[in-house]
Every structure is written in structure tokens, then in C-alpha cells.
Write a protein that holds these residues in place. Structure first.
Motif, PDB file in Angstrom:
ATOM      1  N   TRP A 110      36.862  30.364  28.151  1.00 62.92           N
ATOM      2  CA  TRP A 110      38.103  30.957  28.656  1.00 62.92           C
ATOM      3  C   TRP A 110      37.678  32.486  29.044  1.00 62.92           C
ATOM      4  O   TRP A 110      38.821  32.978  29.950  1.00 62.92           O
ATOM      5  CB  TRP A 110      39.110  31.189  27.451  1.00 62.92           C
ATOM      6  N   GLU A 111      36.621  33.099  29.073  1.00 62.59           N
ATOM      7  CA  GLU A 111      36.403  34.484  29.355  1.00 62.59           C
ATOM      8  C   GLU A 111      35.625  34.476  30.480  1.00 62.59           C
ATOM      9  O   GLU A 111      36.135  34.888  31.492  1.00 62.59           O
ATOM     10  CB  GLU A 111      35.508  35.287  28.306  1.00 62.59           C
ATOM     11  N   ARG A 112      34.549  33.735  30.599  1.00 65.89           N
ATOM     12  CA  ARG A 112      33.725  33.724  31.911  1.00 65.89           C
ATOM     13  C   ARG A 112      34.043  32.537  32.872  1.00 65.89           C
ATOM     14  O   ARG A 112      33.937  32.553  34.010  1.00 65.89           O
ATOM     15  CB  ARG A 112      32.366  33.927  31.565  1.00 65.89           C
ATOM     16  N   SER A 168      42.905  53.667  33.085  1.00 63.31           N
ATOM     17  CA  SER A 168      43.186  52.854  31.769  1.00 63.31           C
ATOM     18  C   SER A 168      43.686  51.558  32.178  1.00 63.31           C
ATOM     19  O   SER A 168      44.997  51.632  32.757  1.00 63.31           O
ATOM     20  CB  SER A 168      43.908  54.008  31.059  1.00 63.31           C
ATOM     21  N   LEU A 169      43.182  50.543  31.395  1.00 60.58           N
ATOM     22  CA  LEU A 169      43.986  49.095  31.620  1.00 60.58           C
ATOM     23  C   LEU A 169      44.072  48.705  30.298  1.00 60.58           C
ATOM     24  O   LEU A 169      43.345  48.511  29.693  1.00 60.58           O
ATOM     25  CB  LEU A 169      43.139  48.420  32.668  1.00 60.58           C
ATOM     26  N   TYR A 170      45.360  47.807  30.104  1.00 61.75           N
ATOM     27  CA  TYR A 170      45.570  47.145  28.883  1.00 61.75           C
ATOM     28  C   TYR A 170      45.465  45.643  29.608  1.00 61.75           C
ATOM     29  O   TYR A 170      46.210  45.248  30.849  1.00 61.75           O
ATOM     30  CB  TYR A 170      46.803  47.312  28.276  1.00 61.75           C
ATOM     31  N   SER A 171      44.687  44.721  29.114  1.00 58.60           N
ATOM     32  CA  SER A 171      44.397  43.373  29.590  1.00 58.60           C
ATOM     33  C   SER A 171      45.141  42.333  28.834  1.00 58.60           C
ATOM     34  O   SER A 171      45.148  42.091  27.591  1.00 58.60           O
ATOM     35  CB  SER A 171      42.961  43.291  29.768  1.00 58.60           C
ATOM     36  N   GLY A 172      45.852  41.530  29.691  1.00 60.90           N
ATOM     37  CA  GLY A 172      46.747  40.409  28.920  1.00 60.90           C
ATOM     38  C   GLY A 172      45.859  39.193  28.446  1.00 60.90           C
ATOM     39  O   GLY A 172      46.398  38.386  28.038  1.00 60.90           O
ATOM     40  N   SER A 173      44.595  38.975  29.421  1.00 60.15           N
ATOM     41  CA  SER A 173      43.976  37.979  29.240  1.00 60.15           C
ATOM     42  C   SER A 173      42.400  38.064  29.171  1.00 60.15           C
ATOM     43  O   SER A 173      41.910  38.851  29.811  1.00 60.15           O
ATOM     44  CB  SER A 173      44.166  36.917  30.292  1.00 60.15           C
ATOM     45  N   THR A 174      41.904  37.256  28.594  1.00 53.40           N
ATOM     46  CA  THR A 174      40.216  37.306  28.423  1.00 53.40           C
ATOM     47  C   THR A 174      39.540  37.326  29.840  1.00 53.40           C
ATOM     48  O   THR A 174      38.480  37.390  30.122  1.00 53.40           O
ATOM     49  CB  THR A 174      39.531  36.396  27.465  1.00 53.40           C
ATOM     50  N   THR A 175      40.341  36.497  30.619  1.00 50.61           N
ATOM     51  CA  THR A 175      39.855  36.008  31.998  1.00 50.61           C
ATOM     52  C   THR A 175      39.726  37.232  33.047  1.00 50.61           C
ATOM     53  O   THR A 175      38.945  37.395  33.817  1.00 50.61           O
ATOM     54  CB  THR A 175      40.588  35.011  32.940  1.00 50.61           C
ATOM     55  N   ASN A 206      48.740  39.440  36.807  1.00 47.11           N
ATOM     56  CA  ASN A 206      47.551  38.608  37.259  1.00 47.11           C
ATOM     57  C   ASN A 206      47.788  37.025  37.168  1.00 47.11           C
ATOM     58  O   ASN A 206      47.847  36.500  35.966  1.00 47.11           O
ATOM     59  CB  ASN A 206      46.399  39.100  36.302  1.00 47.11           C
ATOM     60  N   ALA A 207      47.913  36.359  38.206  1.00 47.71           N
ATOM     61  CA  ALA A 207      48.282  34.899  38.149  1.00 47.71           C
ATOM     62  C   ALA A 207      47.145  34.134  38.819  1.00 47.71           C
ATOM     63  O   ALA A 207      47.557  33.078  39.604  1.00 47.71           O
ATOM     64  CB  ALA A 207      49.820  34.683  38.689  1.00 47.71           C
ATOM     65  N   GLU A 208      45.779  34.444  38.605  1.00 51.47           N
ATOM     66  CA  GLU A 208      45.000  33.652  39.126  1.00 51.47           C
ATOM     67  C   GLU A 208      44.917  32.331  38.787  1.00 51.47           C
ATOM     68  O   GLU A 208      44.335  31.465  39.384  1.00 51.47           O
ATOM     69  CB  GLU A 208      43.533  34.353  38.716  1.00 51.47           C
ATOM     70  N   TRP A 209      45.540  31.774  37.482  1.00 55.20           N
ATOM     71  CA  TRP A 209      45.475  30.666  36.981  1.00 55.20           C
ATOM     72  C   TRP A 209      46.167  29.662  37.867  1.00 55.20           C
ATOM     73  O   TRP A 209      46.358  28.264  37.531  1.00 55.20           O
ATOM     74  CB  TRP A 209      45.710  30.540  35.599  1.00 55.20           C
TER      75      TRP A 209
END
Length: 439
Positions: free
Chosen positions: A403-405, A153-160, A242-245
Motif C-alpha cells: 500500500w505504500e510503494r 510542511s505537509l500532513y499526509s492522508g495516505s501512505t501512498t 490526492n485522488a490518484e486511486w
């Protein structure tokens, strides 16, 4: 007009677009088919009994028994722990991402995000293979968050994050998104409509109680800091950054699919997905450089509250533009973010560029000039010019598919840019994110 979008804004723009995950706990019954295959025909009673005894052991006859695959159950959790066994036979390595590391230790991994948010100190997470005993660790790792993997189970903070789950075939893991309206993917929107994925940060404000009572295995951040995360941790929900940005390389951002895979247990699949993205990106860039053409003059970015946000040459966007064969006056700057410039400075150096790669949510050039009449003085807005925005696909709730893909699909972004700048090199190109504005 809202704040300039992710591609051409200050490095932290676009993280406002959010999304989240789901839970399942399969425990299918054992299949009886192994017994028939283990028998070879009529045998003496002793031989038959011996076969039956062997069948009920964890090592009985092959892969159809979910408990026989190296001492693991259907979920992949260890049922017969052995100290000398490496439970992570496929290991991820990073060739482009610089803000994350993973190390392997038989039955657990250590995931470290070097900068979880701007100027943040490194954070490490101990990912323990489910079914393995808790490792005895000292020092900083002794107090690091422990997370059982693979997560359910994961809660996601970004559409990325969402395309990572899609590419890994793990959308069933998604149980929460920060902003439901920002989600574009049709399958995930359906999960939200069905109530299988909840929204936990409507309007940008995290509902701590909703997260804690939802009890996801992990809440993945959008790469920013929030005082709410401390309360969520105290409530027993692990928070992973998650700091991919913050990666300056487009492929470095895409490589964060391996971080998601560390949580979901899909290292092998993640490696194949990333290799495909990297191969496609490299091939497109090589085609441009091999053509030997001069850089095409472009004008990137747009105005927000009186300031033009211009991507520096050392930024993620600057790298994309360079690989696409674009040229602009600020391409030689080495900053990793955006430059804040006055319109007059931009006009003096780049006002004559025939192509404007804008980021406004306009439908026509007239919409742009109505917002700021000075846009009408740019060569790209007049006859013979071109104005392009990355707003081709907008979801029902107003979310932008870029912003998503786009962030984790740099091959698609680069393909669009090359088709804009060098149409002769991309005949029959099907645009993924960009559209040309009409007059």
C-alpha cells in the motif's frame, strides 16, 4: 479477516492506509566567498569600491550567493519580483494521468483535481510562488484556495504519498501522518518516533484541533470526502485532494508524483523519476508481449463478508494483469472497479486456475482454508497449485508495503506478476511485494 486489500477490492479500498509530513524554514547567512572570487587582484581604490558595490546587489557574481540565483533566496522564494519573469521554468505535463491538470501563469500555477473523491466536483488550487504578489483572479479561481509553494510542511492522508516524498528527497517536508501504525518506511517511522512527524487520525478519525494547531502548509487527502475537511479549511489549513486511486492506468497513478512536485517545487526531479518508472514498466510489458506466450490462467481476488471481489478488465488491476500476460474470465469487462460475485460463480469459471493471486493476510494455505473451507476446493490450493499474496513486507505496526510503494510503483508490481506467471522471463527476480504461501 479485514476488508479486502487495495489491489483486488472495490476501487476505494486501501485508502484507509494513511500517513503525514514536516516543517523547516532555513534562512542561512550569505556566504562571503563570492567577494574573493569577484576580485581579480590589486586594483585602484575606485575599482575595489565598484566591485564591493556590485557584490551586494542581487546579481553579484554567480551561484554561491543564495540571493543571486535569479532574484531568489535559499528556499527559492522570489526576492526581486519581475512581472515578465517565468518563475516555473520546468513545467510538468501528464501523459497517463487523467484526473488532474496543471496550468502555469508566470508566478503561479493552477492545480485542478477533476474528481477529488468519487462523484466529487472538480477542485482547483492556486499555487503561488513564494515571494510573488498574490495574483488577481476572477470567477471560480477568485475563491480558490491559495497555497504558497514550495511548501515546508505537509500532513499526509495516505501512505501512498510517502514514496513520492522519498523519491523527491522531501521527507523533511512531512510533519503529519493519519496513521502511524500503517507506515512501513524505516526513515519515516524514525521521524515519527522522534516526534518530528505527528499522527492526526488515529483509529481513522481526524483530530481537527490537532491539525489546525499543527498548522501544516497543506493537508493532502486520501482521495475520499470527510466533513472534517471543511472544519480544517475554516481553521486556516489548506486541504488538497490526492485522488490518484481513481486513475485506471497504473502509470497514471504513478504520475501523481508530479502533483507532489508542484507543491514541493521539484518538477524536474519528478519528471525524471516518472520517466524511469514508465520506462521500466514499458520494458517489462514489452518483454511479455514479445515472448508470444499464451495468457496464463489466474484467479484474482478473494472473499470478503461472503462476496468475492473480482477486478474488472477495465480496472487498474485488470490493466496490470493484462500487461503481465494473465488471463481470467472477467478480463473482457470494461468496468473500472471490482465486480461483486458469489463464490459459486467464481468457482464455476475460474476454480481450475492453477495460480491464485489472493489478497488475504495469511501465512499458509491452511490459514486460508481455515477462514473459508470453500477455498480448499480451488485447484490453486491443492497439489501443483500456487497461492500468492502481496504481503511480503509488513511493517512493525502492521502496515503493508504494497500500500505504500506498490500503488505508485507499478513497475515493481508488474515485475512481481511477471515473475509469478512467466518465471522463465524473470530469472533471478527479487520480489518486492508478493510471496508464495506454503502448504
Amino acid at each position: 479477516m479485514r476488508a479486502p486489500t487495495y489491489l483486488f477490492l472495490p476501487i476505494d479500498a486501501g485508502r484507509r492506509h494513511r500517513g503525514e509530513p514536516g516543517r523547516s524554514d532555513p534562512s542561512p547567512a550569505r556566504s562571503p566567498r563570492w567577494a574573493r572570487r569577484c576580485r581579480g587582484g590589486v586594483r585602484p581604490l575606485v575599482a575595489v569600491l565598484a566591485a564591493l558595490l556590485a557584490a551586494v546587489s542581487l546579481g553579484a557574481c554567480g551561484d554561491d550567493d543564495p540571493g543571486s540565483a535569479g532574484g531568489t533566496d535559499a528556499r527559492g522564494c522570489i526576492t526581486d519580483f519581475r512581472q515578465d519573469t517565468d518563475y516555473f521554468p520546468v513545467k510538468s505535463t501528464f501523459s497517463h494521468a487523467r484526473n488532474v491538470t496543471i496550468s502555469y501563469h508566470q508566478s503561479y500555477q493552477v492545480l485542478t483535481v477533476k474528481q477529488p473523491y468519487p462523484d466529487g466536483r472538480p477542485e482547483s488550487y492556486v499555487l503561488v510562488h513564494c515571494g510573488a504578489p498574490a495574483p488577481t483572479l476572477t470567477g471560480a479561481l477568485g475563491s480558490a484556495p491559495r497555497i504558497e509553494v514550495p511548501i515546508r510542511s505537509l500532513y499526509s492522508g495516505s501512505t501512498t504519498h510517502l514514496p513520492l516524498l522519498v523519491d523527491l528527497d522531501r521527507t523533511d517536508t512531512l510533519t503529519g501522518v493519519a496513521s502511524a501504525a500503517s507506515v512501513v518506511n524505516a526513515d519515516i517511522r524514525r521521524l515519527i518516533t522522534e516526534g518530528r512527524v505527528t499522527e492526526y487520525a488515529a483509529g481513522g478519525k481526524i483530530n481537527v484541533e490537532k491539525v489546525v494547531t499543527g498548522r501544516p502548509d497543506v493537508l493532502m487527502t486520501d482521495g475520499t470526502d470527510s466533513p472534517d475537511y471543511a472544519a480544517i479549511r475554516r481553521g486556516g489549513v489548506p486541504v488538497v485532494a490526492n485522488a490518484e486511486w481513481l486513475e485506471g492506468d497504473p502509470l497514471g497513478r504513478a504520475e501523481w508524483i508530479k502533483v507532489m512536485a508542484a507543491l514541493t517545487g521539484d518538477e524536474e526531479k519528478a519528471g525524471k523519476v516518472f520517466d524511469r518508472i514508465a520506462g521500466d514498466y514499458t520494458a517489462i510489458a514489452a518483454k511479455v508481449s514479445g515472448a508470444g506466450q499464451q495468457p496464463v490462467a489466474v484467479l484474482p481476488g478473494s472473499m470478503y463478508q461472503g462476496t468475492w471481489y473480482m477486478p474488472s478488465g477495465g480496472s487498474y488491476v485488470g490493466k496490470l494483469l493484462a500487461d503481465a500476460g494473465a488471463g481470467y474470465p472477467w478480463s473482457g469487462t470494461r468496468d473500472t472497479g471490482s465486480l461483486e460475485l458469489a463464490f459459486e460463480a467464481v468457482y464455476a469459471k475460474a476454480g481450475s486456475a492453477p495460480i491464485w493471486l489472493a489478497d488475504g493476510e495469511w501465512k499458509t494455505i491452511g490459514d486460508a482454508t481455515k477462514e473459508d473451507s470453500r477455498y480448499g476446493t480451488l485447484a490453486a490450493t491443492r497439489a501443483g497449485g500456487q497461492v500468492w499474496t502481496n504481503t511480503l513486507v509488513i511493517g512493525p505496526g502492521g502496515g503493508n508495503d504494497y500500500w505504500e510503494r506498490g500503488v505508485t510503483g507499478p513497475d515493481l508490481v508488474l515485475g512481481d506478476l511477471v515473475a509469478i506467471l512467466h518465471p522463465d522471463l524473470a530469472k533471478d527476480h527479487r520480489f518486492a511485494f508478493y510471496r508464495r504461501l506454503t502448504s
